[in-house]
Every structure is written in C-alpha cells, then in structure tokens.
Design an enzyme around this catalytic site. Sequence first.
Site, PDB file in Angstrom:
ATOM      1  N   ASN A  20       8.953  -4.633 -24.277  1.00  0.00           N
ATOM      2  CA  ASN A  20       8.219  -5.895 -24.353  1.00  0.00           C
ATOM      3  C   ASN A  20       6.721  -5.675 -24.509  1.00  0.00           C
ATOM      4  OD1 ASN A  20      10.515  -7.515 -23.851  1.00  0.00           O
ATOM      5  ND2 ASN A  20      10.233  -7.362 -21.633  1.00  0.00           N
TER       6      ASN A  20
ATOM      7  N   THR B 121      14.443  -0.403  -2.493  1.00  0.00           N
ATOM      8  CA  THR B 121      13.018  -0.350  -2.174  1.00  0.00           C
ATOM      9  C   THR B 121      12.631  -1.559  -1.331  1.00  0.00           C
ATOM     10  OG1 THR B 121      12.407  -1.476  -4.244  1.00  0.00           O
ATOM     11  CG2 THR B 121      12.485   0.935  -4.274  1.00  0.00           C
TER      12      THR B 121
ATOM     13  N   GLY C   5       9.123  -2.306  -0.596  1.00  0.00           N
ATOM     14  CA  GLY C   5       7.683  -2.490  -0.673  1.00  0.00           C
ATOM     15  C   GLY C   5       6.953  -1.615   0.317  1.00  0.00           C
TER      16      GLY C   5
ATOM     17  N   GLY D 181       8.820   1.068   2.531  1.00  0.00           N
ATOM     18  CA  GLY D 181       9.437   2.283   2.030  1.00  0.00           C
ATOM     19  C   GLY D 181      10.714   2.047   1.251  1.00  0.00           C
TER      20      GLY D 181
ATOM     21  N   ASP E 198       9.510   0.475 -11.827  1.00  0.00           N
ATOM     22  CA  ASP E 198      10.007   1.282 -12.945  1.00  0.00           C
ATOM     23  C   ASP E 198       9.610   2.748 -12.781  1.00  0.00           C
ATOM     24  OD1 ASP E 198      11.100  -0.997 -14.145  1.00  0.00           O
ATOM     25  OD2 ASP E 198       9.182  -1.495 -15.078  1.00  0.00           O
TER      26      ASP E 198
ATOM     27  N   GLY F  33      -1.438   1.332  -7.799  1.00  0.00           N
ATOM     28  CA  GLY F  33      -2.887   1.448  -7.837  1.00  0.00           C
ATOM     29  C   GLY F  33      -3.458   1.430  -9.237  1.00  0.00           C
TER      30      GLY F  33
END
Length: 290
Positions: A16, A199, A201, A204, A232, A264
């Site tokens: 995309n 996951t 966030g 962990g 991803d 980040g």
Amino acid sequence: MSKREFPAVTVVGSINLDIIATTDRLPTAGETIGGGMLHQQPGGKGANQAVAAARLGGSARMIGAVGDDAQGRLLLEAMAGAGVDTADVAVVEAATGTALIVVDRDGENQIVVCPGANENFSLDAVEFGADETVLCQLEVGLPVVLEAARRSSGYFVLNAAPAMELPAELLERCDLVIVNESEYALIPALATAKLVAVTYGKDGSAIFEHGRRVAEAPASAVSVANTIGAGDAFCAALVLALRAGLGYARALEVANAVGADAVGDPSSQPALAPLGHYLERTTVPAGADS
C-alpha cells in the site's frame, strides 16, 4: 554469539501507499480537526514485513500486486531498494492499494485501507521452495492466503490481522500465528492453536502452545513516534529469530527490541539494524537459548 543462517522468507501480502495525517489528537465521530501535517510513504502489512525481514538480514521475497501507476512504481522501487526480491509482484489494471491513516501525538492511529490491486492477484505462476518460510497476513483476500497455505510445504506463518474468523484448514496449517492482544480476543479459535505469539504493547509479548503460556518477554521503554510498522517489524524479527533456532523467550526478547526501534521511527518501514545487533543488545533470560 554463534553465526546463524537466516531462512529465506517469502511474504504473501498487501502493498500500500500510506497517506498519513499527523494531528495533536484523533478526531471523534463527525469531528473535523485542523492543523494536521500530511505526508505519504510506502506501506502495507505485507510490504512492511518483507522490508523488515530484508533489513534485519534475511533473504526476503515479496508476492503481491500493485497498480500500473506512479504509486505502484514508487512502492516497487522502495522494496527493491531495501533488498526485497520483487520479481513476483504483479502489476495489474487496478489502482495501487492505499491506506488513509491519522496519527496522534502519542503515536496512536486510525486506519482505513482501500485494497485496490491487493484484491487482484493470484498465485498461479508462483512456486514455493521446501526451504522457504512463508509469511501471510489478512489484508489480501482469504482465498489467496488459503492457496498459499495449501501450496507451500515449508514453515507457514500467519499474522492474523485484521482479525477475522479463520477456517479450520488454515489454522491447522499454521506453524505459527502472530497477533496483538485485541486480535487474540477476537479470534476464539486461537485459544487452542498449535503456536501463537501475542503482543501486548508496553506489556511485552508471549507465546502460547495450545492455549498454555510457555514463554514471555517484557517490552522496552521507548518514545513512540509511530506504531504503524512496529507490529510488522516484530513479526519479521520473530520469524527470523525462531527459524534461526532461538528459544521462544529469547526470540520474543529480540523481536520486542526490534519493535521498540520501529515505534521510535516515524516510517511504516523503519530503518532497522541487522538482527545480530539486537541479539547482542539484549540479555539472555535464564533458561533461554542464545
């Protein structure tokens, strides 16, 4: 650290163009917010994962489709520039897929995907080697994912996003399913799946075997610029780490470190170091493989 050979990863998935508006906060229903900043960049869960795998040091091949337009050419160039083999990306008579994204100051986002060319390709001319790891997501048609599962004979991974009901045949074929905690809750069949990485966030990640939590690793504290490509990057890193022979807890720890670097970075396809860098940067949990 002993030298490890990373597997060939073939990604079957979406490609995309991300059109991103950055605002102070996300709008509520019917609300207009001013003062946003607009930019566009390569994206799509499939392309993001292929680029991450290549930047981490794996051999990455992309299978998908773009339109015969300027956007499609831009995305092909971006993937090839990152080291992804794009020979099996089809150029079709449809608009290149587009994601419309709003991101707030904390990196949270709202996304609308217009699939376009992602709905217009098949695997008819594609061959899978027995030694290839195949990684799919659900931003392309489920029939394509099922066909990939049936035709590939190697290690098969599904990033079950966006969440939807999964056919039993597909779930049984998966050697590994990767989801976030919301997707895990929305797909009840995952509670008994063979192997699932989840996951959480800032809390962990963990791995479950047939619903039993068998490994976990904490997240790294990090300033958030953009969460779009983090999941991803985590997927690509976890697949490479597990296929290189790392134990579950160690693989999660390394993938968490990659994901932390990704959040980040403002890009959907963040700059990443080779996976060995994250192996050296993280500690070895007690009892985990190195």
